[in-house]
Design an enzyme around this catalytic site. Structure first.
Site, PDB file in Angstrom:
ATOM      1  N   ASP A 195      44.536  77.628  27.105  1.00  0.00           N
ATOM      2  CA  ASP A 195      45.239  77.190  28.188  1.00  0.00           C
ATOM      3  C   ASP A 195      43.917  75.793  29.041  1.00  0.00           C
ATOM      4  O   ASP A 195      44.572  74.626  29.176  1.00  0.00           O
ATOM      5  CB  ASP A 195      44.984  78.099  29.618  1.00  0.00           C
TER       6      ASP A 195
ATOM      7  N   ASP B 226      36.690  74.288  29.919  1.00  0.00           N
ATOM      8  CA  ASP B 226      36.187  74.276  31.045  1.00  0.00           C
ATOM      9  C   ASP B 226      34.464  74.190  30.593  1.00  0.00           C
ATOM     10  O   ASP B 226      34.596  72.874  30.719  1.00  0.00           O
ATOM     11  CB  ASP B 226      36.613  75.811  31.697  1.00  0.00           C
TER      12      ASP B 226
ATOM     13  N   PHE C 179      39.564  74.566  40.467  1.00  0.00           N
ATOM     14  CA  PHE C 179      39.572  75.989  39.472  1.00  0.00           C
ATOM     15  C   PHE C 179      41.248  76.410  40.194  1.00  0.00           C
ATOM     16  O   PHE C 179      42.043  76.184  41.210  1.00  0.00           O
ATOM     17  CB  PHE C 179      39.477  77.396  40.530  1.00  0.00           C
TER      18      PHE C 179
ATOM     19  N   LYS D 165      38.688  70.981  31.702  1.00  0.00           N
ATOM     20  CA  LYS D 165      37.524  70.066  33.279  1.00  0.00           C
ATOM     21  C   LYS D 165      35.754  69.872  32.300  1.00  0.00           C
ATOM     22  O   LYS D 165      35.295  70.417  32.272  1.00  0.00           O
ATOM     23  CB  LYS D 165      37.745  71.494  33.801  1.00  0.00           C
TER      24      LYS D 165
END
Ligand code: 5GP
Length: 169
Positions: free
Chosen positions: A94, A97, A146, A125
């Site tokens: 997904d 990060d 977030f 990200k």
């Protein structure tokens, strides 16, 4: 809540990713490894745009520590049902990060002797990156929010939203 990526934007990008993966994996022995829980909607939509014979496996992972901060120590909550030796493995995630989860999975899979391993992530990200991970197929690069929805949770809720958003404080 602010919408970051609409359902239409997500679905359009998935069609493009599916077409690229179809082209790149023609004639190969593709095994999709979906990293649960966050990728469950993404992988379900993505595989319908990959027009090749393939196997689909599910890997359950959760990271120890605070929910909104990845500790880098990954707990397997579900392992594959088949070995992946000699397979062309494509991880479907997904979000990348810090990169710690994907790095852990790539290191772990190196011992399973796949023929090749690549990464497909819907989101990246970069602001939080701690270890570099090559993302071969990327949906969107996003700012430091977030995000929730389209598989991504906030305390296990909101995974069912068809779009991706973030909570405005
Ligand atoms: P990493 O190890 O790259 O820091 O993070 C991997 C996991 O942390 C993702 O698979 C996801 O479950 C969770 N995560 C990271 N950023 C976000 C975010 O913005 N929203 C949500 N809901 N989960 C996130």
């Amino acid at each position: 809540m602010e919408v970051l990526l609409s359902e239409e934007q997500i679905q359009q990008r998935i069609r493009e990713l599916g077409a690229q993966i179809t082209k790149d994996y023609a004639g190969k022995d593709l095994t999709i490894v979906a990293v649960l829980k966050g990728s469950f909607l993404f992988v379900a939509d993505l595989v319908r745009h990959i027009h090749l014979p393939m196997e689909i496996e599910f890997l359950g992972v959760s990271s120890y520590g605070e929910r909104t901060h990845t500790s880098g120590v990954v707990k397997f909550t579900q392992d594959l049902s088949q070995p992946v030796n000699d397979k062309d493995v494509l991880f479907v995630e997904d979000i990348v990060d810090t990169g710690l989860t994907m790095k852990y999975l790539l290191d772990n899979f190196a011992t399973r002797m796949p023929k090749s391993v690549k990464v497909c992530s819907l989101l990246y990200k970069p602001s939080n990156c701690k270890v570099h991970v090559d993302i071969h197929y990327l949906g969107f690069t996003i700012e430091d929010h977030f995000v929730i929805g389209y598989g991504l949770d906030l305390a296990e809720k909101y995974r069912n939203l068809p779009y991706i958003g973030y909570v405005v404080k």
